[in-house]
Scaffold this active site. Structure first.
Site, PDB file in Angstrom:
ATOM      1  CE  LYS A 115      -2.360  -0.864   3.788  1.00 52.71           C
ATOM      2  NZ  LYS A 115      -1.751  -2.145   4.174  1.00 52.71           N
ATOM      3  NE  ARG A 130      -3.900  -1.212  10.219  1.00 49.60           N
ATOM      4  CZ  ARG A 130      -2.841  -0.693   9.588  1.00 49.60           C
ATOM      5  NH1 ARG A 130      -2.880   0.545   9.150  1.00 49.60           N
ATOM      6  NH2 ARG A 130      -1.766  -1.414   9.408  1.00 49.60           N
ATOM      7  NE  ARG A 168       7.861  -3.236   5.708  1.00 51.86           N
ATOM      8  CZ  ARG A 168       6.589  -2.870   5.808  1.00 51.86           C
ATOM      9  NH1 ARG A 168       5.914  -2.507   4.737  1.00 51.86           N
ATOM     10  NH2 ARG A 168       5.985  -2.910   6.970  1.00 51.86           N
ATOM     11  NE  ARG A 204       6.932  -0.950   9.988  1.00 55.32           N
ATOM     12  CZ  ARG A 204       5.777  -0.791   9.348  1.00 55.32           C
ATOM     13  NH1 ARG A 204       5.744  -0.180   8.171  1.00 55.32           N
ATOM     14  NH2 ARG A 204       4.638  -1.229   9.864  1.00 55.32           N
ATOM     15  NE  ARG A 242       2.320  -5.051  10.953  1.00 50.42           N
ATOM     16  CZ  ARG A 242       3.315  -4.826  10.097  1.00 50.42           C
ATOM     17  NH1 ARG A 242       4.474  -5.434  10.264  1.00 50.42           N
ATOM     18  NH2 ARG A 242       3.147  -4.011   9.100  1.00 50.42           N
TER      19      ARG A 242
HETATM   20  P1  AMP Z   1       1.270   0.306   8.990  1.00 54.41           P
HETATM   21  O1  AMP Z   1       2.514   1.091   8.750  1.00 54.41           O
HETATM   22  O2  AMP Z   1       0.077   0.823   8.226  1.00 54.41           O
HETATM   23  O3  AMP Z   1       1.464  -1.174   8.826  1.00 54.41           O
HETATM   24  O4  AMP Z   1       0.895   0.540  10.539  1.00 54.41           O
HETATM   25  C1  AMP Z   1       1.758   0.158  11.564  1.00 54.41           C
HETATM   26  C2  AMP Z   1       1.015   0.058  12.880  1.00 54.41           C
HETATM   27  O5  AMP Z   1       0.474   1.346  13.223  1.00 54.41           O
HETATM   28  C3  AMP Z   1      -0.190  -0.869  12.894  1.00 54.41           C
HETATM   29  O6  AMP Z   1       0.165  -2.229  13.085  1.00 54.41           O
HETATM   30  C4  AMP Z   1      -0.988  -0.310  14.074  1.00 54.41           C
HETATM   31  O7  AMP Z   1      -0.404  -0.668  15.312  1.00 54.41           O
HETATM   32  C5  AMP Z   1      -0.788   1.189  13.878  1.00 54.41           C
HETATM   33  N1  AMP Z   1      -1.833   1.738  13.000  1.00 54.41           N
HETATM   34  C6  AMP Z   1      -1.671   2.268  11.759  1.00 54.41           C
HETATM   35  N2  AMP Z   1      -2.833   2.665  11.258  1.00 54.41           N
HETATM   36  C7  AMP Z   1      -3.782   2.375  12.173  1.00 54.41           C
HETATM   37  C8  AMP Z   1      -5.184   2.525  12.232  1.00 54.41           C
HETATM   38  N3  AMP Z   1      -5.881   3.042  11.205  1.00 54.41           N
HETATM   39  N4  AMP Z   1      -5.832   2.104  13.348  1.00 54.41           N
HETATM   40  C9  AMP Z   1      -5.164   1.598  14.378  1.00 54.41           C
HETATM   41  N5  AMP Z   1      -3.837   1.395  14.397  1.00 54.41           N
HETATM   42  C10 AMP Z   1      -3.150   1.786  13.301  1.00 54.41           C
END
Ligand code: AMP
Length: 217
Positions: free
Chosen positions: A15, A90, A130, A162, A173
């Protein structure tokens, strides 16, 4: 051309990569909730400190916190012409909150929701390999290795893994995605804005498919 766009798909679907390409093409800002959380985490803001525990164990940050963060971001002038959301919403309450925000700003509704589809085993391989630099440039130790191991090609900074890209956290996740986020696919399908894209192909082919599908809506 639709300009209120939500990019859906599991962690590791690409994404972020696609959002960067698409936001340039469409001239609208890329708003990534994960990036905003990580920026706050680096700067040790109260929001970052609150979110850290959830992020590092692969759980979602609570809806009220996430929604107010996004609300603040969407109220900035650069989002007037549209926005490409990556990682938000989400959950169902987040999707409701987004609808309310857009209505309040007279922006109508989400008018395109591309969902990038990738099989689970590929996701795990992509995420655990990654490596990123702190300026958001992303590599993969096998599929897209940097020229010099451990160093970002773009800015020469150090690459790191990360904390939530370890095998155990990645599995959580993906589970969280299936339980809490994948129901949004139906939500946007019912609104006739869902586009399913095969994400298991080269980056530029996915980008072309996403752009073409959005243009057709
Ligand atoms: P991402 O970089 O989108 O994979 O997000 C990394 C982490 O940030 C996720 O695993 C959640 O812990 C938190 N996070 C990101 N976006 C959201 C969201 N819309 N709602 C809740 N937690 C989020």
């Amino acid at each position: 051309m639709p300009k209120q766009i939500v990019l859906l798909g599991p962690p590791g679907a690409g994404k972020g990569t696609q959002a960067k390409i698409l936001s340039k093409k469409l001239g609208i800002p890329h708003v990534s909730s994960g990036d905003i959380f990580r920026e706050n985490l680096r700067e040790k803001t109260p929001l970052g400190i609150l979110a850290e525990g959830y992020i590092n164990c692969g759980e979602l940050v609570p809806d009220d916190v996430t929604v107010s963060m996004i609300q603040e971001r969407l109220s900035r002038p650069d989002c007037e012409a549209g926005v490409l959301l990556d990682g938000f919403p989400r959950t169902a309450p987040q999707a409701d909150a987004l609808d309310r925000m857009l209505r309040k700003k007279n922006k109508g509704q989400v008018n395109a929701a591309p969902c990038i589809v990738v099989p689970n085993d590929v996701l795990i391989e992509r995420l655990t390999g990654r490596r990123s630099c702190q300026n958001g440039h992303v590599f993969h130790i096998v599929f897209n290795p940097p020229k010099v191991e451990g160093i970002c090609d773009v800015d020469g900074s150090e690459l790191y893994q990360r904390e939530d890209d370890t095998v155990e956290t990645v599995s959580r996740r993906i589970r969280v995605y299936l339980e809490q986020t994948s129901p949004l696919i139906d939500y946007y399908r019912q609104q006739d804005v869902l586009i399913e894209i095969d994400g298991n192909q080269p980056i530029d082919m996915v980008a072309e498919a996403v752009y073409a599908a959005i243009a057709e809506l």
